[in-house]
Design a protein around this motif. Structure first.
Motif, mmCIF file in Angstrom:
data_model
loop_
_atom_site.group_PDB
_atom_site.id
_atom_site.type_symbol
_atom_site.label_atom_id
_atom_site.label_comp_id
_atom_site.label_asym_id
_atom_site.label_seq_id
_atom_site.Cartn_x
_atom_site.Cartn_y
_atom_site.Cartn_z
ATOM 1 N N PRO A 1 12.220 -5.447 -0.525
ATOM 2 C CA PRO A 1 13.269 -4.995 0.407
ATOM 3 C C PRO A 1 12.897 -5.220 1.868
ATOM 4 C CG PRO A 1 12.812 -3.334 -1.285
ATOM 5 C CD PRO A 1 11.735 -4.362 -1.394
ATOM 6 N N SER A 2 13.915 -5.477 2.673
ATOM 7 C CA SER A 2 13.692 -5.752 4.093
ATOM 8 C C SER A 2 12.933 -4.633 4.791
ATOM 9 C CB SER A 2 15.032 -5.993 4.793
ATOM 10 O OG SER A 2 15.630 -7.181 4.338
ATOM 11 N N ALA A 3 13.180 -3.378 4.396
ATOM 12 C CA ALA A 3 12.481 -2.255 5.032
ATOM 13 C C ALA A 3 10.983 -2.328 4.763
ATOM 14 C CB ALA A 3 13.042 -0.933 4.521
ATOM 15 N N SER A 4 10.603 -2.742 3.558
ATOM 16 C CA SER A 4 9.181 -2.863 3.233
ATOM 17 C C SER A 4 8.547 -4.027 3.979
ATOM 18 C CB SER A 4 8.998 -3.047 1.725
ATOM 19 O OG SER A 4 7.627 -3.131 1.398
ATOM 20 N N VAL A 5 9.305 -5.110 4.143
ATOM 21 C CA VAL A 5 8.784 -6.260 4.894
ATOM 22 C C VAL A 5 8.603 -5.894 6.362
ATOM 23 C CG1 VAL A 5 9.136 -8.681 5.482
ATOM 24 C CG2 VAL A 5 9.912 -7.834 3.266
ATOM 25 N N ALA A 6 9.557 -5.137 6.901
ATOM 26 C CA ALA A 6 9.430 -4.688 8.291
ATOM 27 C C ALA A 6 8.211 -3.782 8.451
ATOM 28 C CB ALA A 6 10.695 -3.954 8.720
ATOM 29 N N ARG A 7 7.971 -2.896 7.490
ATOM 30 C CA ARG A 7 6.783 -2.033 7.520
ATOM 31 C C ARG A 7 5.524 -2.883 7.475
ATOM 32 N NH1 ARG A 7 4.621 2.696 4.818
ATOM 33 N NH2 ARG A 7 2.562 2.985 5.765
ATOM 34 N N LEU A 8 5.528 -3.884 6.609
ATOM 35 C CA LEU A 8 4.390 -4.795 6.495
ATOM 36 C C LEU A 8 4.090 -5.461 7.832
ATOM 37 C CD1 LEU A 8 2.362 -6.556 4.859
ATOM 38 C CD2 LEU A 8 4.304 -8.044 4.301
ATOM 39 N N ALA A 9 5.119 -6.044 8.451
ATOM 40 C CA ALA A 9 4.922 -6.736 9.732
ATOM 41 C C ALA A 9 4.406 -5.776 10.795
ATOM 42 C CB ALA A 9 6.230 -7.381 10.168
ATOM 43 N N ALA A 10 4.952 -4.564 10.821
ATOM 44 C CA ALA A 10 4.538 -3.588 11.826
ATOM 45 C C ALA A 10 3.088 -3.162 11.627
ATOM 46 C CB ALA A 10 5.460 -2.375 11.778
ATOM 47 N N GLU A 11 2.700 -2.900 10.387
ATOM 48 C CA GLU A 11 1.325 -2.466 10.101
ATOM 49 C C GLU A 11 0.328 -3.575 10.431
ATOM 50 O OE1 GLU A 11 0.008 0.371 9.059
ATOM 51 O OE2 GLU A 11 1.732 1.568 8.436
ATOM 52 N N LEU A 12 0.640 -4.800 10.035
ATOM 53 C CA LEU A 12 -0.259 -5.918 10.328
ATOM 54 C C LEU A 12 -0.406 -6.128 11.836
ATOM 55 C CD1 LEU A 12 0.996 -8.490 7.653
ATOM 56 C CD2 LEU A 12 -1.154 -7.219 7.578
ATOM 57 N N SER A 13 0.725 -6.102 12.538
ATOM 58 C CA SER A 13 0.697 -6.308 13.990
ATOM 59 C C SER A 13 -0.059 -5.201 14.701
ATOM 60 C CB SER A 13 2.126 -6.398 14.533
ATOM 61 O OG SER A 13 2.813 -7.505 13.992
ATOM 62 N N ALA A 14 0.109 -3.969 14.232
ATOM 63 C CA ALA A 14 -0.558 -2.832 14.869
ATOM 64 C C ALA A 14 -2.068 -2.948 14.787
ATOM 65 C CB ALA A 14 -0.098 -1.531 14.225
ATOM 66 N N GLN A 15 -2.562 -3.632 13.767
ATOM 67 C CA GLN A 15 -4.008 -3.809 13.617
ATOM 68 C C GLN A 15 -4.502 -5.107 14.252
ATOM 69 O OE1 GLN A 15 -5.860 -1.312 12.615
ATOM 70 N NE2 GLN A 15 -3.921 -0.201 12.376
ATOM 71 N N GLY A 16 -3.606 -5.822 14.946
ATOM 72 C CA GLY A 16 -4.042 -6.977 15.724
ATOM 73 C C GLY A 16 -3.760 -8.325 15.110
ATOM 74 N N PHE B 1 0.795 -1.227 0.000
ATOM 75 C CA PHE B 1 0.000 0.000 0.000
ATOM 76 C C PHE B 1 0.833 1.285 0.000
ATOM 77 C CE2 PHE B 1 -2.682 -3.172 2.323
ATOM 78 C CZ PHE B 1 -3.601 -3.382 1.306
ATOM 79 N N ALA B 2 2.123 1.197 -0.358
ATOM 80 C CA ALA B 2 3.002 2.370 -0.428
ATOM 81 C C ALA B 2 2.945 3.162 0.880
ATOM 82 C CB ALA B 2 2.642 3.231 -1.630
ATOM 83 N N GLY B 3 2.590 4.442 0.820
ATOM 84 C CA GLY B 3 2.591 5.270 2.021
ATOM 85 C C GLY B 3 1.322 5.220 2.841
ATOM 86 N N ARG B 4 0.333 4.460 2.395
ATOM 87 C CA ARG B 4 -0.941 4.423 3.117
ATOM 88 C C ARG B 4 -0.874 3.453 4.297
ATOM 89 N NH1 ARG B 4 -5.420 4.021 -1.793
ATOM 90 N NH2 ARG B 4 -4.346 5.426 -3.248
#
Length: 207
Positions: free
Chosen positions: A160-175, A134-137
């Motif tokens: 890239p690892s940074a995008s995967v880390a963002r993915l994991a963080a966003e998913l976890s933040a939503q439960g 979702f890019a910056g969203r």
């Protein structure tokens, strides 16, 4: 014939979970079947075909350039896939069955997008070489009860690892319950990834 019945796809019956098999760029619904079977030979497999063509190659959504996704199209195509899943559940008698996305690369990304936006339809996903779609969203959908396995190479220039880390963080933040499996190397799937997927799938989700 409904629009979803006309959507090219394969369905193979099985007594295990239903694996929604999502091919990568340039693949098709047949190419992804061996991966699904390697993860669970007893599973039912539902394998649709990506509806976007880029340079003659099948994809799941448009991109603006290499690694730059058309996020509006990602959202639209994820909604289309969620509707297809709903149709398939009724058409193939899958009511009450566990449905898990299994995707590689572009297929992983559309699986993640669908699971993130439509968790009531697709609460679980195994993403091989996927990234944040979702890019910056930011994500805003509650993902309580959802489970995701992210299997990635630490030197993958396409995810890239940074995008995967963002993915994991966003998913976890939503439960969501997020499990990461990292290996040395780049874009692809190795036997360790498949083993990790088997082990993850063997754990039944809490309901």
């Amino acid at each position: 014939m409904s629009e979803f019945e006309a959507w090219p796809h394969l369905f193979e019956a099985g007594d295990g979970p239903v694996l929604l098999a999502l091919h990568g760029t340039g693949g098709n619904e047949r190419d992804i079947l061996p991966l699904a079977r390697a993860i669970d030979p007893m599973a039912a497999v539902l394998a649709p075909r990506g509806q976007v063509i880029e340079g003659g190659a099948l994809r799941w959504f448009r991109r603006l350039s290499e690694g730059v996704f058309d996020v509006d199209d990602v959202v639209t195509r994820a909604g289309d896939l969620a509707e297809f899943i709903g149709w398939a559940v009724g058409h193939y008698g899958l009511e009450g069955r566990r449905i898990v996305a299994v995707g590689f690369s572009n297929g992983a990304n559309v699986g993640l997008a669908t699971a993130a936006l439509h968790p009531q339809v697709l609460p679980e996903a195994i993403a091989f070489s996927g990234m944040y779609p979702f890019a910056g969203r930011p994500l805003t959908t509650s993902l309580e009860g959802s489970r995701m396995l992210l299997a990635n190479g630490t030197a993958d220039p396409m995810a890239p690892s940074a995008s995967v880390a963002r993915l994991a963080a966003e998913l976890s933040a939503q439960g969501a319950e997020v499990t990461r499996h990292e290996r040395a190397g780049g874009h692809g799937i190795d036997s360790g990834d498949v083993d990790a997927a088997r082990e993850w799938l063997a754990v039944l989700p809490a309901r």
